[in-house]
Design a protein around this motif. Structure first.
Motif, PDB file in Angstrom:
ATOM      1  N   LEU A  54      -3.360   8.510  -9.521  1.00  0.00           N
ATOM      2  CA  LEU A  54      -3.386   9.449 -10.655  1.00  0.00           C
ATOM      3  C   LEU A  54      -3.186  10.866 -10.145  1.00  0.00           C
ATOM      4  O   LEU A  54      -3.900  11.313  -9.245  1.00  0.00           O
ATOM      5  CB  LEU A  54      -4.739   9.362 -11.360  1.00  0.00           C
ATOM      6  N   ARG A  55      -2.240  11.571 -10.744  1.00  0.00           N
ATOM      7  CA  ARG A  55      -2.025  12.942 -10.300  1.00  0.00           C
ATOM      8  C   ARG A  55      -1.599  13.828 -11.477  1.00  0.00           C
ATOM      9  O   ARG A  55      -1.103  13.344 -12.501  1.00  0.00           O
ATOM     10  CB  ARG A  55      -0.952  13.011  -9.217  1.00  0.00           C
ATOM     11  N   ARG A  56      -1.826  15.118 -11.269  1.00  0.00           N
ATOM     12  CA  ARG A  56      -1.272  16.127 -12.180  1.00  0.00           C
ATOM     13  C   ARG A  56      -0.247  16.886 -11.366  1.00  0.00           C
ATOM     14  O   ARG A  56      -0.535  17.405 -10.292  1.00  0.00           O
ATOM     15  CB  ARG A  56      -2.369  17.062 -12.676  1.00  0.00           C
ATOM     16  N   LEU A  64       0.508   8.455 -13.861  1.00  0.00           N
ATOM     17  CA  LEU A  64      -0.246   7.384 -13.200  1.00  0.00           C
ATOM     18  C   LEU A  64       0.749   6.351 -12.700  1.00  0.00           C
ATOM     19  O   LEU A  64       1.553   5.825 -13.474  1.00  0.00           O
ATOM     20  CB  LEU A  64      -1.224   6.728 -14.188  1.00  0.00           C
ATOM     21  N   LYS A  65       0.711   6.103 -11.389  1.00  0.00           N
ATOM     22  CA  LYS A  65       1.565   5.045 -10.832  1.00  0.00           C
ATOM     23  C   LYS A  65       0.729   3.790 -10.703  1.00  0.00           C
ATOM     24  O   LYS A  65      -0.349   3.804 -10.103  1.00  0.00           O
ATOM     25  CB  LYS A  65       2.077   5.432  -9.446  1.00  0.00           C
ATOM     26  N   CYS A  66       1.249   2.694 -11.290  1.00  0.00           N
ATOM     27  CA  CYS A  66       0.560   1.403 -11.234  1.00  0.00           C
ATOM     28  C   CYS A  66       1.501   0.417 -10.552  1.00  0.00           C
ATOM     29  O   CYS A  66       2.720   0.513 -10.717  1.00  0.00           O
ATOM     30  CB  CYS A  66       0.302   0.852 -12.630  1.00  0.00           C
ATOM     31  N   GLY A 156      11.535  11.323   3.349  1.00  0.00           N
ATOM     32  CA  GLY A 156      12.597  11.136   2.358  1.00  0.00           C
ATOM     33  C   GLY A 156      12.335   9.854   1.590  1.00  0.00           C
ATOM     34  O   GLY A 156      11.603   8.980   2.042  1.00  0.00           O
ATOM     35  N   GLU A 157      12.939   9.763   0.409  1.00  0.00           N
ATOM     36  CA  GLU A 157      12.885   8.479  -0.282  1.00  0.00           C
ATOM     37  C   GLU A 157      14.182   8.223  -1.018  1.00  0.00           C
ATOM     38  O   GLU A 157      14.770   9.120  -1.618  1.00  0.00           O
ATOM     39  CB  GLU A 157      11.671   8.369  -1.208  1.00  0.00           C
ATOM     40  N   VAL A 158      14.646   6.985  -0.885  1.00  0.00           N
ATOM     41  CA  VAL A 158      15.806   6.523  -1.662  1.00  0.00           C
ATOM     42  C   VAL A 158      15.218   5.751  -2.818  1.00  0.00           C
ATOM     43  O   VAL A 158      14.424   4.834  -2.601  1.00  0.00           O
ATOM     44  CB  VAL A 158      16.697   5.583  -0.815  1.00  0.00           C
ATOM     45  N   ALA A 192       3.560   7.693   2.639  1.00  0.00           N
ATOM     46  CA  ALA A 192       3.618   8.680   1.557  1.00  0.00           C
ATOM     47  C   ALA A 192       2.907   9.965   1.998  1.00  0.00           C
ATOM     48  O   ALA A 192       2.004   9.931   2.835  1.00  0.00           O
ATOM     49  CB  ALA A 192       2.936   8.100   0.320  1.00  0.00           C
ATOM     50  N   LYS A 193       3.297  11.086   1.380  1.00  0.00           N
ATOM     51  CA  LYS A 193       2.671  12.382   1.721  1.00  0.00           C
ATOM     52  C   LYS A 193       1.152  12.316   1.517  1.00  0.00           C
ATOM     53  O   LYS A 193       0.388  12.807   2.344  1.00  0.00           O
ATOM     54  CB  LYS A 193       3.262  13.506   0.842  1.00  0.00           C
ATOM     55  N   LEU A 194       0.749  11.698   0.398  1.00  0.00           N
ATOM     56  CA  LEU A 194      -0.681  11.637   0.113  1.00  0.00           C
ATOM     57  C   LEU A 194      -1.438  10.886   1.217  1.00  0.00           C
ATOM     58  O   LEU A 194      -2.553  11.275   1.597  1.00  0.00           O
ATOM     59  CB  LEU A 194      -0.908  10.940  -1.237  1.00  0.00           C
ATOM     60  N   ASN A 227       1.334  -3.078   6.279  1.00  0.00           N
ATOM     61  CA  ASN A 227       0.201  -2.444   5.607  1.00  0.00           C
ATOM     62  C   ASN A 227       0.699  -1.433   4.589  1.00  0.00           C
ATOM     63  O   ASN A 227       1.538  -0.588   4.881  1.00  0.00           O
ATOM     64  CB  ASN A 227      -0.684  -1.733   6.627  1.00  0.00           C
ATOM     65  N   CYS A 228       0.187  -1.535   3.381  1.00  0.00           N
ATOM     66  CA  CYS A 228       0.784  -0.762   2.304  1.00  0.00           C
ATOM     67  C   CYS A 228       0.491   0.728   2.391  1.00  0.00           C
ATOM     68  O   CYS A 228       1.008   1.501   1.604  1.00  0.00           O
ATOM     69  CB  CYS A 228       0.385  -1.308   0.941  1.00  0.00           C
ATOM     70  N   LEU A 229      -0.282   1.164   3.346  1.00  0.00           N
ATOM     71  CA  LEU A 229      -0.440   2.611   3.498  1.00  0.00           C
ATOM     72  C   LEU A 229       0.633   3.179   4.401  1.00  0.00           C
ATOM     73  O   LEU A 229       0.637   4.367   4.696  1.00  0.00           O
ATOM     74  CB  LEU A 229      -1.830   2.931   4.068  1.00  0.00           C
TER      75      LEU A 229
HETATM   76  C1  LIG Z   1       4.835   2.796   2.072  1.00  0.00           C
HETATM   77  C2  LIG Z   1       3.983   3.044   0.861  1.00  0.00           C
HETATM   78  N1  LIG Z   1       4.434   3.884  -0.059  1.00  0.00           N
HETATM   79  C3  LIG Z   1       3.678   4.091  -1.139  1.00  0.00           C
HETATM   80  C4  LIG Z   1       2.458   3.486  -1.313  1.00  0.00           C
HETATM   81  C5  LIG Z   1       1.602   3.653  -2.496  1.00  0.00           C
HETATM   82  N2  LIG Z   1       1.319   5.016  -2.675  1.00  0.00           N
HETATM   83  C6  LIG Z   1       0.725   5.713  -1.725  1.00  0.00           C
HETATM   84  S1  LIG Z   1       0.482   7.279  -2.211  1.00  0.00           S
HETATM   85  C7  LIG Z   1       1.195   7.011  -3.721  1.00  0.00           C
HETATM   86  C8  LIG Z   1       1.311   8.051  -4.772  1.00  0.00           C
HETATM   87  C9  LIG Z   1       2.363   9.012  -4.409  1.00  0.00           C
HETATM   88  O1  LIG Z   1       3.612   8.422  -4.529  1.00  0.00           O
HETATM   89  P1  LIG Z   1       4.874   9.035  -3.788  1.00  0.00           P
HETATM   90  O2  LIG Z   1       6.099   8.305  -4.219  1.00  0.00           O
HETATM   91  O3  LIG Z   1       4.611   9.111  -2.342  1.00  0.00           O
HETATM   92  O4  LIG Z   1       4.858  10.519  -4.324  1.00  0.00           O
HETATM   93  P2  LIG Z   1       6.058  11.496  -4.589  1.00  0.00           P
HETATM   94  O5  LIG Z   1       7.271  11.073  -3.831  1.00  0.00           O
HETATM   95  O6  LIG Z   1       5.566  12.853  -4.326  1.00  0.00           O
HETATM   96  O7  LIG Z   1       6.287  11.299  -6.127  1.00  0.00           O
HETATM   97  P3  LIG Z   1       7.589  10.972  -6.979  1.00  0.00           P
HETATM   98  O8  LIG Z   1       8.249  12.278  -7.260  1.00  0.00           O
HETATM   99  O9  LIG Z   1       8.426  10.019  -6.194  1.00  0.00           O
HETATM  100  O10 LIG Z   1       7.048  10.348  -8.247  1.00  0.00           O
HETATM  101  C10 LIG Z   1       1.614   5.705  -3.822  1.00  0.00           C
HETATM  102  C11 LIG Z   1       2.262   5.115  -5.006  1.00  0.00           C
HETATM  103  C12 LIG Z   1       2.016   2.662  -0.357  1.00  0.00           C
HETATM  104  N3  LIG Z   1       0.822   2.091  -0.520  1.00  0.00           N
HETATM  105  N4  LIG Z   1       2.783   2.434   0.741  1.00  0.00           N
END
Ligand SMILES: Cc1ncc(C[n+]2csc(CCOP(=O)(O)OP(=O)(O)OP(=O)(O)O)c2C)c(N)n1
Ligand SMILES: [Mg+2]
Length: 230
Positions: A54-56, A64-66, A156-158, A192-194, A227-229
């Motif tokens: 959950l983020r603002r 909210l990403k589910c 980066g993300e594709v 992920a950055k978080l 590992n999903c982190l």
């Molecule tokens: C490799 C991996 N990636 C994501 C996750 C799950 N996850 C971790 S933090 C997290 C929340 C942040 O998502 P992210 O795509 O990293 O943020 P951002 O790119 O800034 O947002 P966008 O603009 O794309 O909406 C998630 C879903 C995970 N468990 N493992």
């Protein structure tokens, strides 16, 4: 973002030549933007432990990403993104096992649900879009985001946004093809950055998440490459 789209994405570590390579591949720079994300959870990180995020986002509101059907699978992730506040509130109540909070604003249920700020950081993003030549179908269009967080982590993300699960395999195939054209090693994953933020600034929370994820994902005593982190 339209409500309920599925975000399929793969993260990677960008290099100094990534933008040039995107241009060579016909990518166009849509915009450069800077925004602050603030993430919320309970003190026990109940949302993150349930793979809910959950983020603002400054200027965009609540999101909210589910987990989608796959959640985190190997080198890619699949999440539904909710942005309508009543839908977010309903999902939060479901995940946290709370009743009777109505379907109002997210801000109004933070206190009752015990949600508080766990991370806040600024991202500088260059957002690219690209149509892969030689593919039968133009859709889904691919996007590439190149992010640098204010605590010094670049990722980066594709990604592709699709409307239903049936479209995910095609999206994934394109994501993997473009990643390879960008020179991303097949086995590379990037957190992920978080997650990097928690690792650096809230190591106990990070450890807790790691433990929960490990116990969910692998039989005792085995390695955990996915590992999903990340
Ligand atoms: C490799 C991996 N990636 C994501 C996750 C799950 N996850 C971790 S933090 C997290 C929340 C942040 O998502 P992210 O795509 O990293 O943020 P951002 O790119 O800034 O947002 P966008 O603009 O794309 O909406 C998630 C879903 C995970 N468990 N493992
Ligand atoms: Mg993302």
């Amino acid at each position: 973002m339209a409500q309920g789209l599925i975000e399929v994405e793969r993260k990677f570590l960008p290099g100094p030549g990534t933008e040039e390579r995107l241009q060579e591949l016909g990518g166009t720079l849509e915009h450069r933007v800077t925004f602050r994300d603030t993430y919320y959870d309970t003190p026990e990180l109940s949302l993150m432990q349930a793979d809910h995020w959950l983020r603002r986002r400054e200027d965009s509101g609540w999101e909210l990403k589910c987990p989608g059907a796959a959640g985190v699978l190997g080198h890619h992730t699949e999440y539904k993104e909710l942005s309508a506040e009543p839908t977010i509130v309903a999902q939060l109540c479901k995940v946290l096992g709370a009743d009777g909070l109505g379907a109002g604003d997210v801000a109004a249920v933070l206190g009752p649900l015990g949600l508080q700020e766990v991370a806040s950081f600024v991202t500088k993003r260059s957002a690219w879009k690209l149509v892969l030549l030689g593919t039968d179908e133009e859709e889904p269009q691919l996007r590439v985001d190149l992010d640098t967080a204010d605590f010094g982590y670049a990722v980066g993300e594709v990604e592709a946004l699709v409307h239903e699960e049936a479209e995910v395999p095609t999206a994934l195939e394109k994501i993997h093809r473009l990643s390879s054209m960008l020179g991303v090693p097949a086995q590379e994953t990037a957190p992920a950055k978080l997650i990097v933020y928690l690792q650096r600034f809230r190591p106990q929370d990070y450890q807790r998440l790691l433990e929960v994820n490990s116990s969910k994902q692998r039989p005792q005593g085995t390695e955990d490459p996915d590992n999903c982190l990340g």
